[in-house]
Design a protein around this motif. Sequence first.
Motif, PDB file in Angstrom:
ATOM      1  N   GLU A   1     -12.950  -6.227  -4.377  1.00  0.00           N
ATOM      2  CA  GLU A   1     -12.713  -4.826  -4.720  1.00  0.00           C
ATOM      3  C   GLU A   1     -12.750  -3.937  -3.488  1.00  0.00           C
ATOM      4  OE1 GLU A   1     -15.579  -3.895  -7.783  1.00  0.00           O
ATOM      5  OE2 GLU A   1     -14.966  -5.660  -8.932  1.00  0.00           O
ATOM      6  N   LYS A   2     -13.714  -4.179  -2.609  1.00  0.00           N
ATOM      7  CA  LYS A   2     -13.818  -3.374  -1.391  1.00  0.00           C
ATOM      8  C   LYS A   2     -12.583  -3.531  -0.512  1.00  0.00           C
ATOM      9  CE  LYS A   2     -18.477  -2.245   0.204  1.00  0.00           C
ATOM     10  NZ  LYS A   2     -19.537  -2.584   1.169  1.00  0.00           N
ATOM     11  N   ILE A   3     -12.173  -4.777  -0.301  1.00  0.00           N
ATOM     12  CA  ILE A   3     -11.019  -5.020   0.564  1.00  0.00           C
ATOM     13  C   ILE A   3      -9.757  -4.434  -0.052  1.00  0.00           C
ATOM     14  CG2 ILE A   3      -9.528  -6.844   1.499  1.00  0.00           C
ATOM     15  CD1 ILE A   3     -12.054  -8.519   1.927  1.00  0.00           C
ATOM     16  N   PHE A   4      -9.611  -4.607  -1.337  1.00  0.00           N
ATOM     17  CA  PHE A   4      -8.447  -4.104  -2.060  1.00  0.00           C
ATOM     18  C   PHE A   4      -8.326  -2.583  -1.890  1.00  0.00           C
ATOM     19  CE2 PHE A   4      -6.109  -6.476  -5.517  1.00  0.00           C
ATOM     20  CZ  PHE A   4      -5.036  -5.604  -5.599  1.00  0.00           C
ATOM     21  N   VAL A   5      -9.396  -1.869  -2.240  1.00  0.00           N
ATOM     22  CA  VAL A   5      -9.353  -0.405  -2.209  1.00  0.00           C
ATOM     23  C   VAL A   5      -9.302   0.101  -0.773  1.00  0.00           C
ATOM     24  CG1 VAL A   5     -10.549   1.721  -2.873  1.00  0.00           C
ATOM     25  CG2 VAL A   5     -10.520  -0.237  -4.437  1.00  0.00           C
ATOM     26  N   ALA A   6     -10.031  -0.557   0.136  1.00  0.00           N
ATOM     27  CA  ALA A   6      -9.988  -0.144   1.545  1.00  0.00           C
ATOM     28  C   ALA A   6      -8.574  -0.287   2.107  1.00  0.00           C
ATOM     29  CB  ALA A   6     -10.972  -0.980   2.373  1.00  0.00           C
ATOM     30  N   SER A   7      -7.881  -1.363   1.762  1.00  0.00           N
ATOM     31  CA  SER A   7      -6.504  -1.562   2.231  1.00  0.00           C
ATOM     32  C   SER A   7      -5.596  -0.445   1.722  1.00  0.00           C
ATOM     33  CB  SER A   7      -5.977  -2.925   1.753  1.00  0.00           C
ATOM     34  OG  SER A   7      -6.732  -3.981   2.288  1.00  0.00           O
ATOM     35  N   LEU A   8      -5.783  -0.084   0.470  1.00  0.00           N
ATOM     36  CA  LEU A   8      -4.977   0.998  -0.109  1.00  0.00           C
ATOM     37  C   LEU A   8      -5.277   2.320   0.589  1.00  0.00           C
ATOM     38  CD1 LEU A   8      -2.967   1.479  -2.504  1.00  0.00           C
ATOM     39  CD2 LEU A   8      -4.940   2.269  -3.801  1.00  0.00           C
ATOM     40  N   MET A   9      -6.561   2.593   0.831  1.00  0.00           N
ATOM     41  CA  MET A   9      -6.954   3.851   1.444  1.00  0.00           C
ATOM     42  C   MET A   9      -6.564   3.940   2.923  1.00  0.00           C
ATOM     43  SD  MET A   9      -8.367   5.945  -0.758  1.00  0.00           S
ATOM     44  CE  MET A   9      -6.910   5.473  -1.677  1.00  0.00           C
ATOM     45  N   ARG A  10      -6.507   2.803   3.602  1.00  0.00           N
ATOM     46  CA  ARG A  10      -6.069   2.819   5.002  1.00  0.00           C
ATOM     47  C   ARG A  10      -4.597   3.198   5.118  1.00  0.00           C
ATOM     48  NH1 ARG A  10      -7.663  -2.845   7.656  1.00  0.00           N
ATOM     49  NH2 ARG A  10      -6.865  -1.831   9.562  1.00  0.00           N
ATOM     50  N   ASN A  11      -3.846   2.930   4.048  1.00  0.00           N
ATOM     51  CA  ASN A  11      -2.394   3.093   4.129  1.00  0.00           C
ATOM     52  C   ASN A  11      -1.832   4.287   3.356  1.00  0.00           C
ATOM     53  OD1 ASN A  11      -1.086   0.579   5.533  1.00  0.00           O
ATOM     54  ND2 ASN A  11      -2.799  -0.224   4.322  1.00  0.00           N
ATOM     55  N   PHE A  12      -2.561   4.749   2.320  1.00  0.00           N
ATOM     56  CA  PHE A  12      -1.952   5.729   1.432  1.00  0.00           C
ATOM     57  C   PHE A  12      -2.889   6.864   1.047  1.00  0.00           C
ATOM     58  CE2 PHE A  12       0.108   1.627   0.438  1.00  0.00           C
ATOM     59  CZ  PHE A  12       1.424   1.954   0.759  1.00  0.00           C
ATOM     60  N   TYR A  13      -2.257   7.950   0.664  1.00  0.00           N
ATOM     61  CA  TYR A  13      -2.903   9.066  -0.026  1.00  0.00           C
ATOM     62  C   TYR A  13      -2.498   8.925  -1.496  1.00  0.00           C
ATOM     63  CZ  TYR A  13      -3.665  13.929  -1.481  1.00  0.00           C
ATOM     64  OH  TYR A  13      -4.072  15.061  -2.137  1.00  0.00           O
TER      65      TYR A  13
ATOM     66  N   VAL B   1       0.394   6.978 -10.720  1.00  0.00           N
ATOM     67  CA  VAL B   1       0.017   7.643  -9.474  1.00  0.00           C
ATOM     68  C   VAL B   1       1.259   8.011  -8.661  1.00  0.00           C
ATOM     69  CG1 VAL B   1      -2.189   6.411  -9.320  1.00  0.00           C
ATOM     70  CG2 VAL B   1      -0.162   5.469  -8.172  1.00  0.00           C
ATOM     71  N   LYS B   2       1.037   8.921  -7.724  1.00  0.00           N
ATOM     72  CA  LYS B   2       1.997   9.163  -6.651  1.00  0.00           C
ATOM     73  C   LYS B   2       1.326   8.743  -5.350  1.00  0.00           C
ATOM     74  CE  LYS B   2       4.762  12.983  -8.510  1.00  0.00           C
ATOM     75  NZ  LYS B   2       5.178  14.399  -8.307  1.00  0.00           N
ATOM     76  N   LEU B   3       2.045   8.035  -4.518  1.00  0.00           N
ATOM     77  CA  LEU B   3       1.509   7.602  -3.234  1.00  0.00           C
ATOM     78  C   LEU B   3       2.289   8.276  -2.107  1.00  0.00           C
ATOM     79  CD1 LEU B   3       1.029   3.730  -3.649  1.00  0.00           C
ATOM     80  CD2 LEU B   3      -0.630   5.546  -4.056  1.00  0.00           C
ATOM     81  N   THR B   4       1.552   8.627  -1.056  1.00  0.00           N
ATOM     82  CA  THR B   4       2.164   9.144   0.162  1.00  0.00           C
ATOM     83  C   THR B   4       1.609   8.336   1.325  1.00  0.00           C
ATOM     84  OG1 THR B   4       2.088  11.333  -0.846  1.00  0.00           O
ATOM     85  CG2 THR B   4       2.610  11.224   1.505  1.00  0.00           C
ATOM     86  N   PRO B   5       2.440   7.895   2.259  1.00  0.00           N
ATOM     87  CA  PRO B   5       1.919   7.140   3.411  1.00  0.00           C
ATOM     88  C   PRO B   5       0.846   7.925   4.145  1.00  0.00           C
ATOM     89  CG  PRO B   5       4.302   7.017   3.344  1.00  0.00           C
ATOM     90  CD  PRO B   5       3.906   8.029   2.311  1.00  0.00           C
ATOM     91  N   ARG B   6      -0.216   7.281   4.534  1.00  0.00           N
ATOM     92  CA  ARG B   6      -1.348   7.955   5.174  1.00  0.00           C
ATOM     93  C   ARG B   6      -0.975   8.621   6.487  1.00  0.00           C
ATOM     94  NH1 ARG B   6      -6.819   7.295   6.304  1.00  0.00           N
ATOM     95  NH2 ARG B   6      -6.584   9.474   6.809  1.00  0.00           N
ATOM     96  N   ALA B   7       0.009   8.097   7.165  1.00  0.00           N
ATOM     97  CA  ALA B   7       0.371   8.647   8.463  1.00  0.00           C
ATOM     98  C   ALA B   7       0.673  10.132   8.373  1.00  0.00           C
ATOM     99  CB  ALA B   7       1.578   7.907   9.028  1.00  0.00           C
TER     100      ALA B   7
END
Length: 516
Positions: A467-479, A505-511
């Motif tokens: 769960e941590k890796i999954f959500v962390a990966s999503l948060m590193r890449n997206f809003y 959801v709507k996703l936006t690239p974190r950059a």
Amino acid sequence: MAIFLAVVLALLLVFITTYLYNFRKLKKAIDQFGGPPALPIIGNAHMFEPKGSDFYAQLMQFIEENKESGIFRIWLGPVPVLVVTNPEIVEIILSSSKHLDKSYVYKFLHPWLATGLLTSTGDKWRMRRKLLTPTFHFKILDDFMTVFNEQTDIFTNILREKISNDKAFDIFPYITHCALDIICETAMGKKIYAQNDCDSEYVRALFKLSTQIQRRQKSPWLWADWAYFMTSDGKDQKSCLKTLHDFTDSVIKERRKALNESLGDTDITGTEPAEWDKDRLGLGKKKLAFLDMLLYASADGKRLTDEDIREEVDTFMFEGHDTTAAAISWAVYSIGRYQDIQKKIHEEMDEIFGDSDRPITHDDLRSMKYLERVLKESLRLFPSVPIFGRVLSEDTKIGGVIVPKGAQAVIVPPGVHRNEKYYPDPEVFDPDRFLPEKCAGRHPYAYVPFSAGPRNCIGQKFAQMEEKIFVASLMRNFYVESIHELEDMLPCGELVLRPERGVWVKLTPRANNIEQ
């Protein structure tokens, strides 16, 4: 002949008399806790809403009406059941080394899981628990980190393609298929590419079977096997079971052959997997799967049979994919709903990784203190398993009442976790409830997303890592922005607590959002 018949009738009379005496004794005790009026034979089953979301809302309403005592009774057909949300009573049941047998409705998992770790009882359960515990050693979990990272990379890459049109979409199926890829590779060492082939026969059978089992559990008129397997649902279930069992059997055979070729004459039967020297055994950098460890596990000096192995692999598949996918989905929904919380997670990710896209390590996981609290709070409000049950193995004093041996009790974690005594404003999403100083003094059984006591979830650390890796990966890449309110999500209480309408959801690239 007359004497024989007289003896048979006398024994039958004794049996019926004893049964009725015990039943009346049980009914008298159980009815003291109060509950909705019940009908003969079918009990309260006629009241239960057929849709999973409606049933969950109904159950939570019953719990709200009985929140002062934290316990009430319902009749599931002819079976009286205590529904428990009071942490003090939860402790009496779960902490006991005697109340270990699962409740009656778990029998409907037997056609799929047989009597693996989840459904077994008595000596078999104790032996299997002791046997399987070493397979979740931290050294083994190290091997799984690679799989977690690889599959979540695929997941985030797929999402990048998905968001190109800037429209809201349901992220739940994508999370579910990624979790399924992870569990297949870690449990069986088999890639099934569910993220690329969402319509595979195996995937469809797995999803369909879970729904069928839950529907049968709350419908007493479907309990008799001879009747159930004549229905269209029953016939469909047999087809699903064949698909799942054939797949597992073929992987076991394939994996056993490959390992035997690697090991040659080396015998590692009964040794603990965490101590295996993979280089010496000819396994090199090969990632061990749960199945590999089972192939060389032994009980009382005897290697497990293929049937023994299948029931444990199938159990791990069931417990390790649907529950994790649900937990991750609710966490993503909550993060997308509370932007102040999401901002803090982004800040934590930036502090740990900067602008690096390197894989996540164990040290990184230990540094994710705030994300850990967010995931715990999400599991408080949306525990993956909304109901689990036990049979009382001896007369037990509960709330001043002596409840006879054989009574069924179910614990409902969403109710336990909304106890205002331990969680003020329980519907408010507040990760800081899990700050160390806030946890100090809280009842140890007021938070049971992974059950507790001797039969707690053996794969808890595995699930938390994933769960941590999954959500962390999503948060590193997206809003992430969740577009629905909770009442629109329709939490669906089946074998796992899932959102009936998905997680839109709507996703936006974190950059583009690092400064937000």
